[in-house]
Enzyme design. Structure first.
Site, PDB file in Angstrom:
ATOM      1  N   SER A 131      28.846  43.682  61.524  1.00  0.00           N
ATOM      2  CA  SER A 131      27.719  44.094  60.682  1.00  0.00           C
ATOM      3  C   SER A 131      27.006  45.302  61.273  1.00  0.00           C
ATOM      4  O   SER A 131      26.842  45.417  62.491  1.00  0.00           O
ATOM      5  CB  SER A 131      26.721  42.940  60.575  1.00  0.00           C
ATOM      6  OG  SER A 131      25.485  43.417  60.111  1.00  0.00           O
ATOM      7  N   TYR A 155      25.994  50.588  56.805  1.00  0.00           N
ATOM      8  CA  TYR A 155      24.916  50.874  55.857  1.00  0.00           C
ATOM      9  C   TYR A 155      24.645  52.363  55.987  1.00  0.00           C
ATOM     10  O   TYR A 155      24.361  52.842  57.095  1.00  0.00           O
ATOM     11  CB  TYR A 155      23.643  50.089  56.207  1.00  0.00           C
ATOM     12  CG  TYR A 155      23.652  48.657  55.718  1.00  0.00           C
ATOM     13  CD1 TYR A 155      24.000  48.353  54.405  1.00  0.00           C
ATOM     14  CD2 TYR A 155      23.284  47.619  56.564  1.00  0.00           C
ATOM     15  CE1 TYR A 155      23.998  47.036  53.952  1.00  0.00           C
ATOM     16  CE2 TYR A 155      23.283  46.302  56.117  1.00  0.00           C
ATOM     17  CZ  TYR A 155      23.647  46.028  54.805  1.00  0.00           C
ATOM     18  OH  TYR A 155      23.646  44.737  54.357  1.00  0.00           O
ATOM     19  N   THR A 181      28.797  49.117  52.615  1.00  0.00           N
ATOM     20  CA  THR A 181      28.079  48.196  51.725  1.00  0.00           C
ATOM     21  C   THR A 181      27.117  48.998  50.858  1.00  0.00           C
ATOM     22  O   THR A 181      26.238  49.697  51.361  1.00  0.00           O
ATOM     23  CB  THR A 181      27.324  47.125  52.537  1.00  0.00           C
ATOM     24  OG1 THR A 181      28.299  46.372  53.256  1.00  0.00           O
ATOM     25  CG2 THR A 181      26.539  46.184  51.637  1.00  0.00           C
ATOM     26  N   LYS A 297      32.013  47.857  49.495  1.00  0.00           N
ATOM     27  CA  LYS A 297      31.596  46.457  49.319  1.00  0.00           C
ATOM     28  C   LYS A 297      30.378  46.410  48.396  1.00  0.00           C
ATOM     29  O   LYS A 297      29.419  47.163  48.590  1.00  0.00           O
ATOM     30  CB  LYS A 297      31.251  45.854  50.681  1.00  0.00           C
ATOM     31  CG  LYS A 297      30.725  44.422  50.651  1.00  0.00           C
ATOM     32  CD  LYS A 297      30.598  43.885  52.083  1.00  0.00           C
ATOM     33  CE  LYS A 297      30.116  42.447  52.139  1.00  0.00           C
ATOM     34  NZ  LYS A 297      28.654  42.331  52.119  1.00  0.00           N
ATOM     35  N   HIS A 321      26.608  40.168  47.715  1.00  0.00           N
ATOM     36  CA  HIS A 321      25.838  39.962  48.944  1.00  0.00           C
ATOM     37  C   HIS A 321      25.380  38.497  49.047  1.00  0.00           C
ATOM     38  O   HIS A 321      24.294  38.204  49.548  1.00  0.00           O
ATOM     39  CB  HIS A 321      24.620  40.889  48.953  1.00  0.00           C
ATOM     40  CG  HIS A 321      24.271  41.441  50.304  1.00  0.00           C
ATOM     41  ND1 HIS A 321      24.622  42.703  50.724  1.00  0.00           N
ATOM     42  CD2 HIS A 321      23.589  40.889  51.338  1.00  0.00           C
ATOM     43  CE1 HIS A 321      24.150  42.906  51.946  1.00  0.00           C
ATOM     44  NE2 HIS A 321      23.524  41.818  52.352  1.00  0.00           N
ATOM     45  N   ARG A 324      21.949  37.722  47.391  1.00  0.00           N
ATOM     46  CA  ARG A 324      20.714  38.094  48.097  1.00  0.00           C
ATOM     47  C   ARG A 324      20.056  39.359  47.554  1.00  0.00           C
ATOM     48  O   ARG A 324      19.005  39.758  48.015  1.00  0.00           O
ATOM     49  CB  ARG A 324      21.022  38.291  49.588  1.00  0.00           C
ATOM     50  CG  ARG A 324      21.478  37.041  50.267  1.00  0.00           C
ATOM     51  CD  ARG A 324      22.222  37.326  51.559  1.00  0.00           C
ATOM     52  NE  ARG A 324      21.407  37.844  52.642  1.00  0.00           N
ATOM     53  CZ  ARG A 324      20.586  37.109  53.374  1.00  0.00           C
ATOM     54  NH1 ARG A 324      20.482  35.819  53.136  1.00  0.00           N
ATOM     55  NH2 ARG A 324      19.894  37.655  54.361  1.00  0.00           N
ATOM     56  N   VAL A 355      32.308  31.559  48.518  1.00  0.00           N
ATOM     57  CA  VAL A 355      33.573  30.911  48.906  1.00  0.00           C
ATOM     58  C   VAL A 355      33.252  29.773  49.888  1.00  0.00           C
ATOM     59  O   VAL A 355      32.687  30.012  50.954  1.00  0.00           O
ATOM     60  CB  VAL A 355      34.544  31.930  49.563  1.00  0.00           C
ATOM     61  CG1 VAL A 355      35.815  31.251  50.027  1.00  0.00           C
ATOM     62  CG2 VAL A 355      34.848  33.069  48.596  1.00  0.00           C
TER      63      VAL A 355
HETATM   64  C1  FNR Z   1      24.624  39.034  54.786  1.00  0.00           C
HETATM   65  N1  FNR Z   1      25.455  39.982  54.216  1.00  0.00           N
HETATM   66  C2  FNR Z   1      25.581  41.213  54.775  1.00  0.00           C
HETATM   67  N2  FNR Z   1      26.411  42.139  54.239  1.00  0.00           N
HETATM   68  C3  FNR Z   1      26.593  43.338  54.804  1.00  0.00           C
HETATM   69  O1  FNR Z   1      27.347  44.140  54.295  1.00  0.00           O
HETATM   70  N3  FNR Z   1      25.923  43.633  55.960  1.00  0.00           N
HETATM   71  C4  FNR Z   1      25.057  42.789  56.561  1.00  0.00           C
HETATM   72  O2  FNR Z   1      24.505  43.074  57.594  1.00  0.00           O
HETATM   73  C5  FNR Z   1      24.854  41.532  55.933  1.00  0.00           C
HETATM   74  N4  FNR Z   1      23.974  40.636  56.463  1.00  0.00           N
HETATM   75  C6  FNR Z   1      23.851  39.385  55.908  1.00  0.00           C
HETATM   76  C7  FNR Z   1      22.999  38.458  56.485  1.00  0.00           C
HETATM   77  C8  FNR Z   1      22.950  37.167  55.983  1.00  0.00           C
HETATM   78  C9  FNR Z   1      22.049  36.180  56.642  1.00  0.00           C
HETATM   79  C10 FNR Z   1      23.763  36.802  54.899  1.00  0.00           C
HETATM   80  C11 FNR Z   1      23.758  35.397  54.358  1.00  0.00           C
HETATM   81  C12 FNR Z   1      24.578  37.723  54.299  1.00  0.00           C
HETATM   82  C13 FNR Z   1      26.299  39.630  53.056  1.00  0.00           C
HETATM   83  C14 FNR Z   1      27.638  39.085  53.536  1.00  0.00           C
HETATM   84  O3  FNR Z   1      28.432  40.096  54.078  1.00  0.00           O
HETATM   85  C15 FNR Z   1      28.428  38.468  52.391  1.00  0.00           C
HETATM   86  O4  FNR Z   1      28.539  39.386  51.332  1.00  0.00           O
HETATM   87  C16 FNR Z   1      27.799  37.181  51.870  1.00  0.00           C
HETATM   88  O5  FNR Z   1      27.290  36.408  52.928  1.00  0.00           O
HETATM   89  C17 FNR Z   1      28.842  36.387  51.098  1.00  0.00           C
HETATM   90  O6  FNR Z   1      28.284  35.301  50.488  1.00  0.00           O
HETATM   91  P1  FNR Z   1      28.295  33.811  51.103  1.00  0.00           P
HETATM   92  O7  FNR Z   1      29.709  33.486  51.467  1.00  0.00           O
HETATM   93  O8  FNR Z   1      27.378  33.809  52.257  1.00  0.00           O
HETATM   94  O9  FNR Z   1      27.781  33.031  49.954  1.00  0.00           O
END
Ligand code: FNR
Length: 424
Positions: A131, A155, A181, A297, A321, A324, A355
């Site tokens: 990340s 990012y 992303t 993404k 995401h 979120r 998933v």
């Molecule tokens: C994320 N996700 C995320 N995506 C990304 O591109 N960079 C990031 O730093 C983060 N950080 C992040 C923090 C937390 C706490 C969560 C829950 C999610 C999104 C992540 O890559 C992914 O898309 C989702 O978590 C997929 O969904 P599920 O499997 O958590 O439902």
């Protein structure tokens, strides 16, 4: 994790044999119990941040509901004694069509954070997408992963020099793809975090890729155009400040405090971490700065998928995401078939969000995904039992998928296609 497999999965056998000796799994098998147990291992702030979604969390629900709409139609007498889960992607072979989604601020649930996840991912041979908001610099995670596969998630900051620096570092530490992303040009309206008015980045958490970056260190010395927001100073402010100084790399609390660098880092991060002005044309910059495959993404619309291919991108991750960002957004499984159709096999399409087990992986693949990425479930494993917890969650997913695949009459990934499903 070796392929092909000629026996029932060893992990399943181990669980039952341990149970025979009175040893129960430390990490729950059932996803709902996993979530419940993980909650007990987290602070309220960590749980809100990790579990939570945007608004009414209806996108999170939609992500799950869409999986329920499809049913697998198992086929019989097809000799599934050897099952091959392996996947070819960008010239590499992975043991299964499963990657670890990038998840930021893992220090909220475990001290070793991304390093523990890196170790677990490499034990399973699964690619880990680092990340951009990690709690440990990418170099520290790469160092514990040997030659196990890793990608870097970017990012796109307001500073293109910083973007170039991140990508260069990712190449240097062995990342074999860049994931940009796109869905977080601003933070979504995350109800649970807002309700407790807590954002980990303000305590200097989740900004290790920045504070370890030479370009960012220089940017910190530049005066911001926007003056810092006025704050009410309370005891809580002092506590936040202490956290901020602790999170900043280096030794000596007071020397870090006096240097003012920890505060500058947070201020600079909040002013440049994302760039809502980004357009398709900007992707050229990335193409010029890396030879690695680049995946986008956050794609949910077929037209955006087509554009991604037209702009020379090498892959797509259909993602919302984990619900979120946009409450009320289309679920990823619903978006997947039209994205796959638009891309027409020119680049691989991966998916994540919601998933939660082997059947979900199967359904996503049947609808055209090359692979899936897993997010929250491995974070819950991390919260419960660190590296071992992540490994257990990954093993559960892989074994569940292997059994689903074999029991549905499929020997390998190419046996999984649209006709293996019905929409009931
Ligand atoms: C994320 N996700 C995320 N995506 C990304 O591109 N960079 C990031 O730093 C983060 N950080 C992040 C923090 C937390 C706490 C969560 C829950 C999610 C999104 C992540 O890559 C992914 O898309 C989702 O978590 C997929 O969904 P599920 O499997 O958590 O439902």
């Amino acid at each position: 994790m070796k392929n092909p497999k000629t026996a029932p999965p060893a992990w399943q056998k181990e669980i039952y044999l341990n149970g025979f000796s009175g040893i129960k799994p430390t990490v729950n098998i059932d996803f709902h119990l996993l979530e419940e147990t993980a909650k007990k291992h987290m602070t309220p702030e960590a749980f809100a941040y990790i579990f939570g979604g945007a608004g009414f969390e209806s996108t999170m629900s939609a992500n799950r509901q869409e999986f329920e709409k499809y049913k697998i139609i198992p086929r019989m007498l097809r000799n599934v004694s050897e099952r091959d889960l392996s996947l070819e992607l960008f010239g590499q072979t992975f043991p299964a069509p499963v990657l670890l989604s990038p998840v930021g601020v893992l220090e909220m649930v475990n001290k070793e954070a991304d390093v523990a996840v890196g170790k677990a991912a490499s034990e399973c041979g699964l690619p880990y997408i680092f990340s951009n908001q990690s709690s440990r610099p990418m170099e520290s995670v790469a160092a514990v992963m040997g030659d196990s596969p890793r990608w870097f998630q970017l990012y796109w900051s307001k500073s293109n020099d910083l973007v170039a620096s991140f990508v260069q570092r990712a190449e240097k530490c062995g990342c074999s793809a860049i994931v940009v992303t796109l869905d977080t040009s601003m933070l979504g309206w995350r109800t649970r975090d807002l309700e407790i008015a807590y954002l980990p980045f303000l305590e200097g958490k989740g900004i290790a890729q920045y504070t370890s970056d030479p370009v960012f260190q220089k940017l910190m010395d530049e005066v911001d155009e926007d003056p810092p927001a006025k704050r009410v100073i309370t005891a809580q402010t002092i506590n936040g400040l202490i956290q901020m100084v602790r999170s900043y790399p280096g030794k000596g609390f007071f020397s870090k405090l006096i240097s003012g660098r920890p505060i500058k880092a947070v201020q600079k991060f909040t002013s440049i971490y994302s760039n809502p002005a980004l357009t398709w044309e900007d992707l050229k910059f990335l193409r010029q700065h890396t030879k690695l495959p680049v995946l986008l993404k956050g794609i949910l619309h077929s037209e955006d998928a087509r554009k991604a291919v037209d702009h020379g991108m090498d892959g797509i991750i259909v993602s919302n995401h984990g619900g979120r960002q946009v409450d009320g957004s289309i679920s990823t499984l619903e978006a997947l078939p039209s994205v796959v159709e638009a891309v027409g096999g020119r680049v691989p399409v991966l998916m994540d969000s919601g998933v939660r087990g082997g059947a979900d992986i199967f359904k996503a693949l049947a609808l055209g995904a090359k692979a899936v990425c897993i997010g929250r479930p491995y974070v819950y494993g991390l919260a419960i039992a660190g590296q071992e917890g992540v490994k257990a969650v990954l093993q559960n997913f892989l074994t569940d998928f292997e059994l689903t695949m074999g029991l549905a009459g499929c020997k390998n990934l190419s046996d999984i296609h649209r006709e293996t499903l019905t929409q009931g």
